[in-house]
Design a protein around this motif. Sequence first.
Motif, PDB file in Angstrom:
ATOM      1  N   UNK A   8       0.362  -1.132   0.281  1.00 48.21           N
ATOM      2  CA  UNK A   8       0.070   0.193  -0.078  1.00 48.21           C
ATOM      3  C   UNK A   8       0.876   0.884  -0.084  1.00 48.21           C
ATOM      4  N   UNK A   9       0.742   1.959  -0.237  1.00 50.95           N
ATOM      5  CA  UNK A   9       1.117   3.178  -0.936  1.00 50.95           C
ATOM      6  C   UNK A   9       0.408   4.262  -1.154  1.00 50.95           C
ATOM      7  N   UNK A  10       0.904   6.031  -0.379  1.00 49.68           N
ATOM      8  CA  UNK A  10       0.674   6.953  -0.914  1.00 49.68           C
ATOM      9  C   UNK A  10       1.106   7.885  -1.912  1.00 49.68           C
ATOM     10  N   UNK A  11       0.240   8.224  -2.438  1.00 47.41           N
ATOM     11  CA  UNK A  11      -0.106   8.515  -3.981  1.00 47.41           C
ATOM     12  C   UNK A  11      -0.660   9.643  -4.326  1.00 47.41           C
ATOM     13  N   UNK A  12      -0.086  10.319  -5.240  1.00 48.68           N
ATOM     14  CA  UNK A  12      -0.254  11.617  -5.129  1.00 48.68           C
ATOM     15  C   UNK A  12      -1.011  11.666  -7.093  1.00 48.68           C
ATOM     16  N   UNK A  13      -2.209  12.180  -7.599  1.00 50.52           N
ATOM     17  CA  UNK A  13      -2.483  11.495  -8.628  1.00 50.52           C
ATOM     18  C   UNK A  13      -1.633  12.695 -10.011  1.00 50.52           C
ATOM     19  N   UNK A  14      -1.612  12.314 -11.244  1.00 55.26           N
ATOM     20  CA  UNK A  14      -0.650  12.866 -11.433  1.00 55.26           C
ATOM     21  C   UNK A  14      -1.695  14.177 -13.429  1.00 55.26           C
ATOM     22  N   UNK A  15      -1.755  12.766 -13.075  1.00 56.27           N
ATOM     23  CA  UNK A  15      -3.346  13.019 -14.354  1.00 56.27           C
ATOM     24  C   UNK A  15      -4.530  12.361 -14.833  1.00 56.27           C
ATOM     25  N   UNK A  57     -10.322   3.125 -13.615  1.00 59.55           N
ATOM     26  CA  UNK A  57     -11.959   4.020 -12.420  1.00 59.55           C
ATOM     27  C   UNK A  57     -12.276   3.198 -12.113  1.00 59.55           C
ATOM     28  N   UNK A  58     -12.355   1.910 -12.393  1.00 58.78           N
ATOM     29  CA  UNK A  58     -13.310   0.814 -11.806  1.00 58.78           C
ATOM     30  C   UNK A  58     -13.125   0.524 -10.951  1.00 58.78           C
ATOM     31  N   UNK A  59     -11.278   0.950 -10.986  1.00 60.16           N
ATOM     32  CA  UNK A  59     -10.602   0.417  -9.736  1.00 60.16           C
ATOM     33  C   UNK A  59     -10.887   1.098  -8.117  1.00 60.16           C
ATOM     34  N   UNK A  60     -11.172   2.525  -8.356  1.00 65.11           N
ATOM     35  CA  UNK A  60     -11.022   4.123  -7.773  1.00 65.11           C
ATOM     36  C   UNK A  60     -12.843   4.296  -6.822  1.00 65.11           C
ATOM     37  N   UNK A  61     -12.930   4.170  -5.750  1.00 63.40           N
ATOM     38  CA  UNK A  61     -14.469   4.094  -5.071  1.00 63.40           C
ATOM     39  C   UNK A  61     -14.548   5.650  -5.203  1.00 63.40           C
ATOM     40  N   UNK A  62     -13.765   6.588  -6.067  1.00 60.49           N
ATOM     41  CA  UNK A  62     -14.197   8.134  -5.381  1.00 60.49           C
ATOM     42  C   UNK A  62     -13.754   8.379  -7.234  1.00 60.49           C
ATOM     43  N   UNK A  63     -14.802   9.045  -7.782  1.00 62.62           N
ATOM     44  CA  UNK A  63     -13.209   9.899  -8.910  1.00 62.62           C
ATOM     45  C   UNK A  63     -11.972  10.478  -8.553  1.00 62.62           C
ATOM     46  N   UNK A  64     -11.062  10.338  -9.493  1.00 64.66           N
ATOM     47  CA  UNK A  64      -9.801  11.102  -8.813  1.00 64.66           C
ATOM     48  C   UNK A  64      -9.592  12.318  -9.729  1.00 64.66           C
ATOM     49  N   UNK A  65      -9.224  13.509  -9.267  1.00 67.40           N
ATOM     50  CA  UNK A  65      -8.119  15.026  -9.158  1.00 67.40           C
ATOM     51  C   UNK A  65      -6.859  15.319  -9.368  1.00 67.40           C
ATOM     52  N   UNK A  66      -6.722  15.517 -10.426  1.00 67.19           N
ATOM     53  CA  UNK A  66      -6.038  16.138 -10.442  1.00 67.19           C
ATOM     54  C   UNK A  66      -4.429  16.918  -9.518  1.00 67.19           C
ATOM     55  N   UNK A  67      -4.306  15.972  -8.436  1.00 66.30           N
ATOM     56  CA  UNK A  67      -2.968  16.681  -7.817  1.00 66.30           C
ATOM     57  C   UNK A  67      -3.253  16.185  -6.343  1.00 66.30           C
ATOM     58  N   UNK A  68      -3.845  15.175  -6.189  1.00 67.28           N
ATOM     59  CA  UNK A  68      -5.217  14.901  -5.135  1.00 67.28           C
ATOM     60  C   UNK A  68      -4.139  13.726  -4.756  1.00 67.28           C
ATOM     61  N   UNK A  69      -3.892  13.821  -3.317  1.00 66.73           N
ATOM     62  CA  UNK A  69      -3.202  12.514  -2.637  1.00 66.73           C
ATOM     63  C   UNK A  69      -4.584  11.050  -2.271  1.00 66.73           C
ATOM     64  N   UNK A  95      -9.174   6.077 -17.297  1.00 70.39           N
ATOM     65  CA  UNK A  95      -7.755   5.610 -15.788  1.00 70.39           C
ATOM     66  C   UNK A  95      -7.010   6.993 -15.390  1.00 70.39           C
ATOM     67  N   UNK A  96      -6.198   6.886 -14.385  1.00 68.61           N
ATOM     68  CA  UNK A  96      -5.450   8.284 -14.016  1.00 68.61           C
ATOM     69  C   UNK A  96      -3.821   7.516 -13.430  1.00 68.61           C
ATOM     70  N   UNK A  97      -3.302   8.391 -14.189  1.00 69.86           N
ATOM     71  CA  UNK A  97      -2.002   7.642 -13.668  1.00 69.86           C
ATOM     72  C   UNK A  97      -1.252   8.662 -12.467  1.00 69.86           C
ATOM     73  N   UNK A  98      -1.201   7.997 -11.157  1.00 63.72           N
ATOM     74  CA  UNK A  98      -1.021   7.767  -9.820  1.00 63.72           C
ATOM     75  C   UNK A  98       0.922   7.552  -9.504  1.00 63.72           C
ATOM     76  N   UNK A  99       1.267   8.735  -8.976  1.00 63.60           N
ATOM     77  CA  UNK A  99       2.726   8.825  -8.636  1.00 63.60           C
ATOM     78  C   UNK A  99       3.111   8.072  -7.299  1.00 63.60           C
ATOM     79  N   UNK A 100       3.795   7.506  -6.972  1.00 61.43           N
ATOM     80  CA  UNK A 100       3.848   6.751  -5.453  1.00 61.43           C
ATOM     81  C   UNK A 100       5.304   6.517  -5.400  1.00 61.43           C
ATOM     82  N   UNK A 101       6.225   7.175  -6.389  1.00 64.18           N
ATOM     83  CA  UNK A 101       6.976   7.663  -4.922  1.00 64.18           C
ATOM     84  C   UNK A 101       8.247   6.172  -5.952  1.00 64.18           C
TER      85      UNK A 101
END
Length: 461
Positions: free
Chosen positions: A40-47, A69-81, A54-60
């Motif tokens: 499990x990672x802390x991530x930041x939505x890059x785009x 998006x089907x694997x996301x429990x709420x719509x991702x927002x760019x820049x969100x942690x 789909x979204x791409x997430x920086x996890x370090x």
Amino acid sequence: MRQLFINHIPTEKTALLKEDGRITEVWFERPERTPQVGAIYSGKVTNVEKGIKAAFVDIGTETNGFLHLSDCNQPPVEGAKILVQIKKAPIGSKGPVLTTDLSIGAANLVYLPVGKQVHVSRKLTDDQQQELRSFFVDMLEGEEGVILRTAAVNMQKESLIEEWTYLRHKWKNRTVRNEPGLVHSTAVIPDQVLQHYPLHTFDQIIIDDAATSKEWKKSFPSYTDHIKWEREFEAALGTTVQSVQERIVNPVVEGSLHIDETEAMVVIDVNSAAYTGKSNKQQTALQTNMKAVVAIVEEIRLRRLAGIILIDFINMDDKKSESKVLQAFKRTAKQHGLFLNVHGFTRLGLLEVTRKKEQPSWKSFLGAHDFHYSDTTTFFQLERAILSLNNSAHEAVLIGLPKEWECLKNRLISSGISSKIPQELFFYIDPNSSTFSLETGSVETVREIVASRGFHIDKGF
């Protein structure tokens, strides 16, 4: 009798399963630098790419993770942690596949940090489901939830609470990060081992580290009597970890089998030396093959063999005998808990078996080839050799390392080996060597050796 031996002190952790005096399964764990399934990672939505949903997430890590998006429990927002879990490990240049449905599994239940509900296996009766649901529903706090596996119905409530508390504790003690990075990972040892073999299935658990043993007893108080700290670990085991490694990479098995691992498949040949070729050929071949069935299944399990497996039994020239061997093979595999697809004998008389390949064989993991191991494996063997001197009368240890191992040491060992033994530990770089050397003695003797050979030594090991 079923015993679990855990070699926890070295950097490379080892767990060994011993059943009725025989080592039947083994696990090795090394510090991983690549994302692993379940981490499990802390991530930041890059785009967010709406076209592919789909979204791409920086996890370090080197490459961003892919979150559909089907694997996301709420719509991702760019820049969100967000917190994400590895669903599929990275392959080549492709980053890991992620999900926001977080879970931490054990043998009888799965802890859901944000699940909010009690889910019970549908294989259970309505009454069983209701009983388990009622028992757990009042234990939930905040957003957490739980999934109760089928096996939970046969467990004492006390044991289920201990398992639940253990997983909840692991989550609450995760690493908290503001920046992208790892916050929780499921260790092979003990977590993944205990997912396959629950604590109550062991008659005894032997651990080489006193602190780890104490921690286990605290986490699982109802199993305290089964958990034992053993300073002389390999003496209790009855062999050495290196001997076990040598066994699982040796292509010859007690003179009865020859195992050849290739990129495409595994070929197992039954040695016909026991087949005299005289009277009653058919009966002799059948008896030899029936004995070989047990040995083959044990080796598949111990060596973690998978993919296409072809077994060359002694030719029986008899469909009834082939059928007996086939049924014995299926029965023995089931007894060992192996999920194998046994396809039957081919026209060439080979038994064709397949097994889902989820991880590399242990021979591949150890980088073994013609009884030579990868530098990483050999380095961890050196560490265990040094740690085995802990209770010896030697005052000092002198280690010689190949030049290319200097950076290997810094990469693999996070804390100094010298802090784990009472002896003074020195090392030097030998540009003419391809493997390590180890010498012991008094401090005075080691210093004389160093002076006579003109070594530059370093104590930072």
